[in-house]
Enzyme design. Sequence first.
Site, PDB file in Angstrom:
ATOM      1  CG  ASP A 223      49.006  56.533  11.051  1.00 62.44           C
ATOM      2  OD1 ASP A 223      49.899  56.515  10.193  1.00 62.44           O
ATOM      3  OD2 ASP A 223      49.205  56.793  12.243  1.00 62.44           O
ATOM      4  CG  HIS A 270      53.219  55.736  11.363  1.00 67.71           C
ATOM      5  ND1 HIS A 270      52.134  56.274  12.016  1.00 67.71           N
ATOM      6  CD2 HIS A 270      54.282  55.967  12.176  1.00 67.71           C
ATOM      7  CE1 HIS A 270      52.528  56.825  13.157  1.00 67.71           C
ATOM      8  NE2 HIS A 270      53.838  56.652  13.283  1.00 67.71           N
ATOM      9  CB  SER A 481      53.899  56.764  16.427  1.00 68.02           C
ATOM     10  OG  SER A 481      54.013  58.001  15.794  1.00 68.02           O
TER      11      SER A 481
END
Length: 838
Positions: A223, A270, A481
């Site tokens: 990520d 994230h 996600s």
Amino acid sequence: MATKKSKSGSRLYTYQNGKKVFLRKKPDQFVVREAPEDLIGTDKMKALERTSPSSTRVTVSPAALDSEMKKMRKEAVTHHAYTLEDSDAEFLITDRIIVTFKKPATHAKLSEFMAKYALILMKKYSETEFLFQLTEQTGMNPVKLVVAITETETSVATCEHDLNRRVKRSLNLPTDAKYNQQWHLHRRLVSPEFDQRSSSNCEDAWNLLGNFGSADVVIGITDDGCKIDHPDFDSPGKFATWGYMSDLTLVHRDAISANPQKMYQTGSDHGTACCGVVAAEVDASLVVGAAPGCRLLPIKWESDDEGLFISDDKFITVLNFISDKVDVLSNSWGMSPVETWSSNVVNKIKSLALTGGRRGKGIVFAWASGNENCPISFTSNQNVPYTSGVEVRPDGSGVWVGVKTSKTFSHNLVGIPGVIQIAALASNAQRSHYSNYGTGISLCAPTNNVHEYHRLSVPGLGITTTSGEGPLFEDEFGGTSSATPLIAGIAGLVVSANPTLTALEVISVLQRTASKDLSMTGYPKTPPANFDTNTSWDISPVAPFDKGDFKNINHPDGTWSPWFGFGKVDAGRAVAAALQSMPGPVTGNTIVKSSTPGKAIPDNNPAGITDKIAVNEQGTIAAIKVELDITHTYIGDLVVSLTSPQGTVISIHNRNGGSADNLKKIYDVQSLASLASLAGKAIQGDWTLKVADLALVDTGVLNGWKLHFDLSAEQSVLLEDAPGIVIPDNNPTGVERSLQTSTAGTLKEVEVGIDITHTYIGDLIVNLVSPKGSIISLHSKAGGSADNLIKTYTFNNTIALRTLQGEQLSGTWKLKVSDTVGQDVGKLNKWSLKLVKS
């Protein structure tokens, strides 16, 4: 037995809680009121299992059941072993029953009742409740007696078995500040927008495991980075390693130039959120992940505000790095409508899914299917939207620009065995509006909910997880996600429960146990607005995926839905299934070897000490336990490893435990998953234990250690050749080596181990030739510029080997290796065969 004719027909039954309970009688087991240690050595008994402090379940051959029970009844109270008919759960009867009378029993009535059934009064709970024990004169077993009393004694309210129960110790649940609002892990949140069906039930899985996942299990996340100094990731060894891309180079933790500060950049949260969903720790800090006890391996892609920068080469670099380090890899990124990776990437993932990973049993690749409310693999005759239609300006405001559409949706990682595509489920058990759908969806998991086109208010709670900024947590994370790392964490729990499972088997467990009790309610079409008066473009989910019903697609894992895949992941059910599939040792065939060297462990010396146990016996490992007895005043100084005769190194203890004294512990596959890699290996040879102290001051002694081998009943032949010979360059003749066996019988299964050092494995051709002359291609110029061919070929990853089934074992087996292109050279270090007889 209790076979009274009724609606139940001739089915075996009894009563519990006043209700009829249907049972099955085990054809090869009975229960004796004796402790296992008092029964050891009894003839014909295959296995002894304690069911209470003073009772044992005995396994015998079905043919010997009646005779063995008859013999045991002369020595102790003996009953058949039973399970519940609908679940096969154990139903551990005793020779005691609990009787509740409708009215207080007088002494006369009580005496009459006891005499009628030849019972002994053991306890009086109240004027109506009594515990009785059966005697030899009772004339029937407890199952029959409970039925007889329940169905014929009008003065009795209930008659029940005094059952034995083997209850696991309860796990102390997390006390982290935000845990109670993490509805996706448990079912205790009270909210009008929370339907318990949406929870992943991780709490159930932890209680079944008795822990929060194994530290041996490693879950990778690729990520935009991870804040590795976050308080929810701060336990020693939480990160197996980490790495970040710098142009075309992956800088990993152990590189000279590695800088841990580069694993996180402000505003790129994230990846930190995903890591928290996977495995944030149970430490009374902030939040908790699905697999808090498992370790993390985050990889940081280069990124900006718009997204991640990933090329095929960078992807291959990362795949090569993690290839032997992780059990699961979570990827919460992608693109629509088309995402096509090079054949190199695709082939690498295919290979790693079968034979890669920390255990050599494959890597589970979890992929976010996307948040565009569009198909992931479909060709339509209509224009299907794949964007929200809203463009975000630099100041953060949004402006409607209209949706983009496509008729073709293609992702070439869809459908690869070992790769699962994850959809989104809202907290009300309804499909999240934005969730991608259709062919290729494997599973769904709980996450948030928003309207893809930002026109409607939809129900749904956000996910609470780690953040790198502000209060170090956020409660509005979501999308596929979040669903994807949740499933990755649960896959880690499944591997923790049963480390012998391959990646494909882990995925099958997740899919077979997934819940289908979900809401099939869809959403209204997007309403017109003054900036967009014609919303006829809103056609998703497009037919034939416009309904979420589960349908039979003739798949062994069950029915499938275009919205939910095989269903919502259920951690509790998945872990239960994994535990049930654990291979049990072959009882009665155990070898224990020990050594008591009494060696002092040199202080602050990485060379440490070694001690060997020589095993002369032959056999194949079904399960192994390692028992350590080390006196030391600070076990956080110690590193302990075991090396098998084949050279497999198992890390047993790696500087954990801090200031605790002494390392006296037994390790098995449940507490040390890497021991599973020894299953199927030969026990014969030298086993070496190494103990090193890597810090000053505290010292200790290796008092002793033991190896407990449970041997497999499988009949197999293990052959090995370690020639260390050069493979001639650019020579189609190559080299040929032979292994011979005189063992008679036909082949059930074969494993071929190859260890070749070579700087360009795309030059190589490797063939196996059976005694019959069958030629099996193991490797044919694949792998390009990759170094070294070190691999075990099995029926699972090399289908061609299955054609050897039924051939004779005896004779000469040959391996032929050739290098067909000039320049790069290498050598055949060793090769091995495991031939399993039918």
